[in-house]
Design a protein around this motif. Structure first.
Motif, PDB file in Angstrom:
ATOM      1  N   SER A  79       1.311  -1.137   0.272  1.00 50.38           N
ATOM      2  CA  SER A  79      -0.218   0.279  -0.334  1.00 50.38           C
ATOM      3  C   SER A  79       0.826   1.122  -0.231  1.00 50.38           C
ATOM      4  O   SER A  79       0.645   2.419  -0.898  1.00 50.38           O
ATOM      5  CB  SER A  79      -0.472  -0.177   1.195  1.00 50.38           C
ATOM      6  OG  SER A  79      -1.982  -1.390   1.757  1.00 50.38           O
ATOM      7  N   LEU A  80       2.334   1.585   1.213  1.00 47.92           N
ATOM      8  CA  LEU A  80       2.531   2.455   0.892  1.00 47.92           C
ATOM      9  C   LEU A  80       3.907   2.207  -0.272  1.00 47.92           C
ATOM     10  O   LEU A  80       4.024   3.903  -0.469  1.00 47.92           O
ATOM     11  CB  LEU A  80       3.559   1.844   1.871  1.00 47.92           C
ATOM     12  CG  LEU A  80       5.557   3.733   1.959  1.00 47.92           C
ATOM     13  CD1 LEU A  80       5.352   3.300   3.740  1.00 47.92           C
ATOM     14  CD2 LEU A  80       6.040   2.858   1.680  1.00 47.92           C
ATOM     15  N   LEU A  81       3.781   1.705  -1.046  1.00 47.90           N
ATOM     16  CA  LEU A  81       4.916   1.436  -2.723  1.00 47.90           C
ATOM     17  C   LEU A  81       3.685   1.763  -3.621  1.00 47.90           C
ATOM     18  O   LEU A  81       4.429   3.083  -4.331  1.00 47.90           O
ATOM     19  CB  LEU A  81       5.167   0.004  -2.764  1.00 47.90           C
ATOM     20  CG  LEU A  81       6.419  -0.994  -2.237  1.00 47.90           C
ATOM     21  CD1 LEU A  81       6.585  -1.832  -2.672  1.00 47.90           C
ATOM     22  CD2 LEU A  81       7.646   0.084  -2.516  1.00 47.90           C
ATOM     23  N   ILE A  82       2.152   1.952  -3.454  1.00 44.82           N
ATOM     24  CA  ILE A  82       1.866   2.332  -4.444  1.00 44.82           C
ATOM     25  C   ILE A  82       1.239   3.642  -4.273  1.00 44.82           C
ATOM     26  O   ILE A  82       1.133   5.166  -5.047  1.00 44.82           O
ATOM     27  CB  ILE A  82       0.241   1.644  -4.917  1.00 44.82           C
ATOM     28  CG1 ILE A  82       0.751   0.421  -5.063  1.00 44.82           C
ATOM     29  CG2 ILE A  82      -0.592   2.268  -5.537  1.00 44.82           C
ATOM     30  CD1 ILE A  82      -0.645  -0.628  -4.823  1.00 44.82           C
ATOM     31  N   LEU A  83       1.304   3.894  -2.968  1.00 49.11           N
ATOM     32  CA  LEU A  83       0.569   5.797  -2.869  1.00 49.11           C
ATOM     33  C   LEU A  83       2.260   6.419  -2.686  1.00 49.11           C
ATOM     34  O   LEU A  83       2.007   7.788  -3.580  1.00 49.11           O
ATOM     35  CB  LEU A  83       0.370   5.586  -1.547  1.00 49.11           C
ATOM     36  CG  LEU A  83      -1.032   4.738  -0.830  1.00 49.11           C
ATOM     37  CD1 LEU A  83      -1.717   5.438   0.402  1.00 49.11           C
ATOM     38  CD2 LEU A  83      -2.004   5.734  -2.244  1.00 49.11           C
ATOM     39  N   ALA A  84       3.368   5.716  -2.727  1.00 43.65           N
ATOM     40  CA  ALA A  84       4.254   6.910  -2.134  1.00 43.65           C
ATOM     41  C   ALA A  84       4.019   7.547  -4.419  1.00 43.65           C
ATOM     42  O   ALA A  84       5.018   8.070  -3.791  1.00 43.65           O
ATOM     43  CB  ALA A  84       5.634   6.278  -2.113  1.00 43.65           C
ATOM     44  N   LEU A 151       0.619   5.222   6.844  1.00 40.64           N
ATOM     45  CA  LEU A 151       0.654   6.121   6.262  1.00 40.64           C
ATOM     46  C   LEU A 151       1.358   7.418   5.581  1.00 40.64           C
ATOM     47  O   LEU A 151       1.907   7.965   4.366  1.00 40.64           O
ATOM     48  CB  LEU A 151      -0.333   5.267   5.178  1.00 40.64           C
ATOM     49  CG  LEU A 151      -0.834   3.461   4.590  1.00 40.64           C
ATOM     50  CD1 LEU A 151      -1.496   3.696   4.251  1.00 40.64           C
ATOM     51  CD2 LEU A 151       0.706   3.797   3.947  1.00 40.64           C
ATOM     52  N   MET A 152       0.062   7.941   6.198  1.00 39.14           N
ATOM     53  CA  MET A 152      -0.158   9.457   6.017  1.00 39.14           C
ATOM     54  C   MET A 152       1.335   9.967   5.979  1.00 39.14           C
ATOM     55  O   MET A 152       2.083  10.821   5.495  1.00 39.14           O
ATOM     56  CB  MET A 152      -1.523  10.303   6.470  1.00 39.14           C
ATOM     57  CG  MET A 152      -2.715  10.179   6.045  1.00 39.14           C
ATOM     58  SD  MET A 152      -2.750  10.095   4.892  1.00 39.14           S
ATOM     59  CE  MET A 152      -2.461  11.439   4.336  1.00 39.14           C
ATOM     60  N   HIS A 153       1.660  10.413   7.188  1.00 46.61           N
ATOM     61  CA  HIS A 153       3.175  10.486   8.016  1.00 46.61           C
ATOM     62  C   HIS A 153       4.559  10.252   7.201  1.00 46.61           C
ATOM     63  O   HIS A 153       5.133  10.949   6.877  1.00 46.61           O
ATOM     64  CB  HIS A 153       3.704   9.722   8.966  1.00 46.61           C
ATOM     65  CG  HIS A 153       4.660  10.872  10.236  1.00 46.61           C
ATOM     66  ND1 HIS A 153       5.713   9.580   9.713  1.00 46.61           N
ATOM     67  CD2 HIS A 153       5.432  11.535  10.708  1.00 46.61           C
ATOM     68  CE1 HIS A 153       6.769  11.091  10.360  1.00 46.61           C
ATOM     69  NE2 HIS A 153       6.066  11.973  10.954  1.00 46.61           N
ATOM     70  N   PHE A 154       4.338   8.631   6.535  1.00 42.12           N
ATOM     71  CA  PHE A 154       5.059   8.667   5.552  1.00 42.12           C
ATOM     72  C   PHE A 154       5.211   9.454   4.566  1.00 42.12           C
ATOM     73  O   PHE A 154       6.339   9.875   3.932  1.00 42.12           O
ATOM     74  CB  PHE A 154       5.277   6.881   5.105  1.00 42.12           C
ATOM     75  CG  PHE A 154       6.532   6.411   4.450  1.00 42.12           C
ATOM     76  CD1 PHE A 154       7.294   6.046   5.002  1.00 42.12           C
ATOM     77  CD2 PHE A 154       6.660   6.355   3.057  1.00 42.12           C
ATOM     78  CE1 PHE A 154       8.446   5.979   3.434  1.00 42.12           C
ATOM     79  CE2 PHE A 154       7.492   5.738   2.172  1.00 42.12           C
ATOM     80  CZ  PHE A 154       8.779   5.853   2.601  1.00 42.12           C
ATOM     81  N   LEU A 155       4.115   9.876   3.824  1.00 44.69           N
ATOM     82  CA  LEU A 155       3.693  10.611   2.331  1.00 44.69           C
ATOM     83  C   LEU A 155       4.178  11.461   2.916  1.00 44.69           C
ATOM     84  O   LEU A 155       4.900  12.257   1.595  1.00 44.69           O
ATOM     85  CB  LEU A 155       2.334  10.398   1.851  1.00 44.69           C
ATOM     86  CG  LEU A 155       1.643   8.687   1.136  1.00 44.69           C
ATOM     87  CD1 LEU A 155       0.393   9.047   1.160  1.00 44.69           C
ATOM     88  CD2 LEU A 155       2.342   8.050   0.662  1.00 44.69           C
ATOM     89  N   PHE A 156       3.434  12.521   3.695  1.00 44.00           N
ATOM     90  CA  PHE A 156       4.179  13.582   3.929  1.00 44.00           C
ATOM     91  C   PHE A 156       5.801  14.192   4.317  1.00 44.00           C
ATOM     92  O   PHE A 156       6.520  15.019   3.636  1.00 44.00           O
ATOM     93  CB  PHE A 156       3.698  14.502   5.048  1.00 44.00           C
ATOM     94  CG  PHE A 156       2.835  15.140   4.677  1.00 44.00           C
ATOM     95  CD1 PHE A 156       2.492  16.071   4.676  1.00 44.00           C
ATOM     96  CD2 PHE A 156       1.438  14.732   5.710  1.00 44.00           C
ATOM     97  CE1 PHE A 156       2.019  16.983   4.103  1.00 44.00           C
ATOM     98  CE2 PHE A 156       0.144  15.583   4.976  1.00 44.00           C
ATOM     99  CZ  PHE A 156       0.372  16.575   4.844  1.00 44.00           C
ATOM    100  N   GLY A 157       6.464  12.925   4.323  1.00 42.86           N
ATOM    101  CA  GLY A 157       8.247  12.843   4.682  1.00 42.86           C
ATOM    102  C   GLY A 157       8.599  12.359   3.221  1.00 42.86           C
ATOM    103  O   GLY A 157       9.997  13.315   3.134  1.00 42.86           O
ATOM    104  N   ILE A 158       7.815  11.511   2.584  1.00 44.91           N
ATOM    105  CA  ILE A 158       8.291  11.374   0.731  1.00 44.91           C
ATOM    106  C   ILE A 158       8.080  13.279   0.070  1.00 44.91           C
ATOM    107  O   ILE A 158       9.095  13.614  -0.319  1.00 44.91           O
ATOM    108  CB  ILE A 158       7.606  10.974   0.840  1.00 44.91           C
ATOM    109  CG1 ILE A 158       7.805   9.688   0.547  1.00 44.91           C
ATOM    110  CG2 ILE A 158       7.396  11.320  -1.160  1.00 44.91           C
ATOM    111  CD1 ILE A 158       6.547   8.184  -0.334  1.00 44.91           C
ATOM    112  N   ALA A 159       7.080  13.907   0.490  1.00 44.18           N
ATOM    113  CA  ALA A 159       7.144  14.852  -0.259  1.00 44.18           C
ATOM    114  C   ALA A 159       8.078  16.339   0.620  1.00 44.18           C
ATOM    115  O   ALA A 159       8.244  17.473  -0.484  1.00 44.18           O
ATOM    116  CB  ALA A 159       5.326  15.434   0.361  1.00 44.18           C
ATOM    117  N   LYS A 160       8.251  15.945   2.102  1.00 46.87           N
ATOM    118  CA  LYS A 160       9.498  17.014   2.470  1.00 46.87           C
ATOM    119  C   LYS A 160      10.816  16.849   2.515  1.00 46.87           C
ATOM    120  O   LYS A 160      11.967  17.714   2.532  1.00 46.87           O
ATOM    121  CB  LYS A 160       9.397  16.916   3.824  1.00 46.87           C
ATOM    122  CG  LYS A 160      10.155  18.070   4.392  1.00 46.87           C
ATOM    123  CD  LYS A 160       9.669  19.376   4.679  1.00 46.87           C
ATOM    124  CE  LYS A 160       9.816  20.522   5.293  1.00 46.87           C
ATOM    125  NZ  LYS A 160       9.557  20.067   6.555  1.00 46.87           N
TER     126      LYS A 160
END
Length: 263
Positions: A79-84, A151-160
């Motif tokens: 799930s994380l892979l796809i959303l990332a 998942l949300m925390h990880f996605l913000f980490g990618i964006a930042k």
């Protein structure tokens, strides 16, 4: 199915639905099995696809609570892979710093060998067009609340990872949050962890600047429970570090208000 053996925990519900189709296409032969209903692999509730074909009916899923209890490290990982991949492409540019962040996170969570395989899958998935709403709906229906916040925390980490969260990236993450059933309060709390603002401590604790000392203390207790690493222990030790980062942000916000208010 051998292409998925590198995922440490057993994949459950993510073997079916739009997520299963995406991973299947990325892994080649598995995609044919998913599309044709052949191969006898297990989906979610333990019934093989061959058996479902013989039954000639849709799977009789159990309650949402029971299904969510089945979320494994493997389910979370794919799930994380796809959303990332969706977030990285949000601003039209795949920044190398964001890709490096993803790889670094995978290494930290899974170790170098598994991370290399995960990143290869990540690159293959990034070449596809992801049906975002359908993917998020599958996650929302099957994954518990604490894991979705992770998942949300990880996605913000990618964006930042490249130094700032662009408007396009923020809008994409906001859209994902809505599809995942994440409330605006939870969304703003996690978002505040990645921005520099005088109001961040209040937003992280989900309170306003007019909150009293007793309300601040109560909010801290509530948020500490919500973001406690034990909430995602069912995903395995590899995913607890991200939860610990959120927990530390809550503690930091509370300590900041303690100093500002003098209590």
């Amino acid at each position: 199915m051998s292409g998925l053996k590198w995922i440490g925990a057993t994949i459950g519900w993510s073997f079916g639905g739009p997520i299963g189709a995406i991973i299947g296409l990325a892994l080649g032969g598995l995609g044919d099995a998913l599309a044709s209903g052949k191969g006898g692999f297990t989906i979610g509730d333990g019934t093989s696809n061959d058996e479902r074909s013989q039954q000639g009916r849709r799977p009789n899923y159990r309650t949402q609570q029971q299904r969510r209890a089945q979320t494994t490290s493997g389910d979370f990982e794919v799930s994380l892979l796809i959303l990332a991949t969706v977030v990285i492409k949000a601003d039209g540019v795949q920044d190398q710093r964001e890709l490096d962040f993803v790889r670094k996170q995978f290494v930290g969570m899974y170790g170098k060998d598994r991370a290399n395989k995960a990143f290869e899958l990540f690159k293959k998935v990034s070449q596809q067009t992801v049906p975002l709403r359908q993917v998020c709906m599958q996650i929302q229906q099957m994954m518990d609340h604490s894991s979705r916040l992770q998942l949300m925390h990880f996605l913000f980490g990618i964006a930042k990872a490249d130094g700032m969260v662009t408007d396009d990236e923020e809008r994409q993450i906001f859209t994902i949050a809505g599809y995942l059933g994440v409330s605006s309060r939870d969304y703003n709390s996690i978002k505040a962890m990645f921005y520099n603002s005088s109001d961040n401590a209040y937003e992280i604790l989900e309170i306003t600047k007019s909150a009293t000392t007793s309300e601040i203390k109560k909010a801290y207790r509530n948020m500490a429970k919500k973001y406690h690493p034990d909430k995602v222990e069912h995903l395995g030790e590899e995913h607890k570090k991200g939860a610990e980062d959120k927990f530390k942000q809550v503690q930091k916000a509370y300590e900041q208000l303690q100093q500002e208010r003098g209590f």
